[in-house]
Design a protein around this motif. Structure first.
Motif, PDB file in Angstrom:
ATOM      1  N   ALA A  66      -2.344   5.638   2.095  1.00  0.00           N
ATOM      2  CA  ALA A  66      -1.388   6.718   2.331  1.00  0.00           C
ATOM      3  C   ALA A  66      -0.196   6.644   1.382  1.00  0.00           C
ATOM      4  O   ALA A  66       0.216   7.646   0.827  1.00  0.00           O
ATOM      5  CB  ALA A  66      -0.907   6.689   3.781  1.00  0.00           C
TER       6      ALA A  66
ATOM      7  N   ASP B 203      -0.441   8.233  -2.244  1.00  0.00           N
ATOM      8  CA  ASP B 203      -0.561   9.670  -2.484  1.00  0.00           C
ATOM      9  C   ASP B 203       0.828  10.285  -2.517  1.00  0.00           C
ATOM     10  O   ASP B 203       1.385  10.673  -1.496  1.00  0.00           O
ATOM     11  CB  ASP B 203      -1.432  10.316  -1.396  1.00  0.00           C
TER      12      ASP B 203
ATOM     13  N   GLU C 241      -2.219  14.064   7.837  1.00  0.00           N
ATOM     14  CA  GLU C 241      -2.810  13.966   6.499  1.00  0.00           C
ATOM     15  C   GLU C 241      -2.359  12.683   5.810  1.00  0.00           C
ATOM     16  O   GLU C 241      -3.162  11.991   5.188  1.00  0.00           O
ATOM     17  CB  GLU C 241      -2.428  15.180   5.657  1.00  0.00           C
ATOM     18  N   LEU C 242      -1.079  12.369   5.924  1.00  0.00           N
ATOM     19  CA  LEU C 242      -0.549  11.162   5.301  1.00  0.00           C
ATOM     20  C   LEU C 242      -1.110   9.913   5.970  1.00  0.00           C
ATOM     21  O   LEU C 242      -1.528   8.976   5.295  1.00  0.00           O
ATOM     22  CB  LEU C 242       0.980  11.169   5.377  1.00  0.00           C
ATOM     23  N   ARG C 243      -1.148   9.924   7.285  1.00  0.00           N
ATOM     24  CA  ARG C 243      -1.667   8.773   8.038  1.00  0.00           C
ATOM     25  C   ARG C 243      -3.126   8.494   7.684  1.00  0.00           C
ATOM     26  O   ARG C 243      -3.542   7.351   7.570  1.00  0.00           O
ATOM     27  CB  ARG C 243      -1.542   9.055   9.530  1.00  0.00           C
ATOM     28  N   ASP C 244      -3.902   9.573   7.492  1.00  0.00           N
ATOM     29  CA  ASP C 244      -5.333   9.419   7.260  1.00  0.00           C
ATOM     30  C   ASP C 244      -5.704   9.192   5.798  1.00  0.00           C
ATOM     31  O   ASP C 244      -6.847   8.843   5.499  1.00  0.00           O
ATOM     32  CB  ASP C 244      -6.087  10.647   7.793  1.00  0.00           C
ATOM     33  N   ALA C 245      -4.769   9.393   4.876  1.00  0.00           N
ATOM     34  CA  ALA C 245      -5.042   9.180   3.451  1.00  0.00           C
ATOM     35  C   ALA C 245      -5.245   7.690   3.198  1.00  0.00           C
ATOM     36  O   ALA C 245      -4.620   6.854   3.830  1.00  0.00           O
ATOM     37  CB  ALA C 245      -3.892   9.711   2.608  1.00  0.00           C
ATOM     38  N   LYS C 246      -6.103   7.370   2.271  1.00  0.00           N
ATOM     39  CA  LYS C 246      -6.396   5.969   1.953  1.00  0.00           C
ATOM     40  C   LYS C 246      -6.120   5.701   0.488  1.00  0.00           C
ATOM     41  O   LYS C 246      -6.790   6.264  -0.358  1.00  0.00           O
ATOM     42  CB  LYS C 246      -7.851   5.632   2.264  1.00  0.00           C
TER      43      LYS C 246
ATOM     44  N   SER D  66       1.890  13.083  -3.617  1.00  0.00           N
ATOM     45  CA  SER D  66       1.951  14.491  -3.220  1.00  0.00           C
ATOM     46  C   SER D  66       2.048  14.624  -1.699  1.00  0.00           C
ATOM     47  O   SER D  66       2.904  15.342  -1.181  1.00  0.00           O
ATOM     48  CB  SER D  66       0.724  15.230  -3.744  1.00  0.00           C
ATOM     49  N   LEU D  67       1.158  13.924  -0.982  1.00  0.00           N
ATOM     50  CA  LEU D  67       1.196  13.973   0.483  1.00  0.00           C
ATOM     51  C   LEU D  67       2.486  13.386   1.017  1.00  0.00           C
ATOM     52  O   LEU D  67       3.103  13.931   1.932  1.00  0.00           O
ATOM     53  CB  LEU D  67       0.015  13.197   1.089  1.00  0.00           C
ATOM     54  N   ASN D  68       2.891  12.277   0.436  1.00  0.00           N
ATOM     55  CA  ASN D  68       4.104  11.602   0.872  1.00  0.00           C
ATOM     56  C   ASN D  68       5.316  12.500   0.665  1.00  0.00           C
ATOM     57  O   ASN D  68       6.153  12.659   1.554  1.00  0.00           O
ATOM     58  CB  ASN D  68       4.252  10.289   0.102  1.00  0.00           C
TER      59      ASN D  68
END
Length: 156
Positions: free
Chosen positions: A42, A45, A35-40, A47-49
């Motif tokens: 990354a 974000d 999810e983190l790798r694919d976030a743009k 929250s994801l991090n």
């Protein structure tokens, strides 16, 4: 990476609740990594991090404070000197990968993950190190549990 996680759970699921829980954490770690790798982008974000780093620290800590102790105790209980030696042989790599994971966490928790190219490169390096770590962990668990399963069956 997720496929090997599912394979590990199929092979050792139910062998020990501690390992089952830990393998579930690994699956969550891999999912959070993707999810983190694919976030743009990354790094932006938070929250994801934050979620990824929390799972990462929990996962690597569990190895040192729970899983490692369980595997070594099990090997010693069955008089498995070769298993203990194998465990000791991978310990240095595991410790180094833990340090790298904790450095990644520290770097991000301090808000230093602001350069997208640098962040993507660090995440890629961490992913590669985790993949190697998973293979070593799986090999050790497989070797110890296979030997101990056979020993336990012989004692029965």
């Amino acid at each position: 990476m997720l496929d090997s996680c599912q394979n590990a759970q199929e092979r050792w699921g139910g062998v020990h609740k501690l390992i089952d829980r830990w393998l579930q954490e690994r699956k969550e770690l891999v999912t959070a990594f993707r999810e983190l790798r694919d976030a743009k982008p990354a790094f932006a974000d938070k929250s994801l991090n934050g979620r990824f780093c929390e799972i990462l620290v929990d996962y690597v800590s569990a190895w040192h404070f729970e899983i490692w102790e369980q595997l070594i105790s099990e090997a010693k209980a069955f008089g498995d000197d070769s298993g203990v030696l194998k465990a000791q042989g991978i310990d240095e790599f595991i410790r180094l990968s833990t340090e790298q994971a904790l450095q990644f966490n520290d770097h991000c928790s301090k808000g230093e993950c602001t350069d997208p190219e640098h962040f993507a490169e660090e995440l890629k390096k961490l992913g590669s190190k985790l993949r190697e770590r998973f293979e070593l962990e799986d090999g050790l668990i497989d070797a110890l549990h296979t030997a101990h399963k056979e020993n336990a069956a012989a004692l029965a």
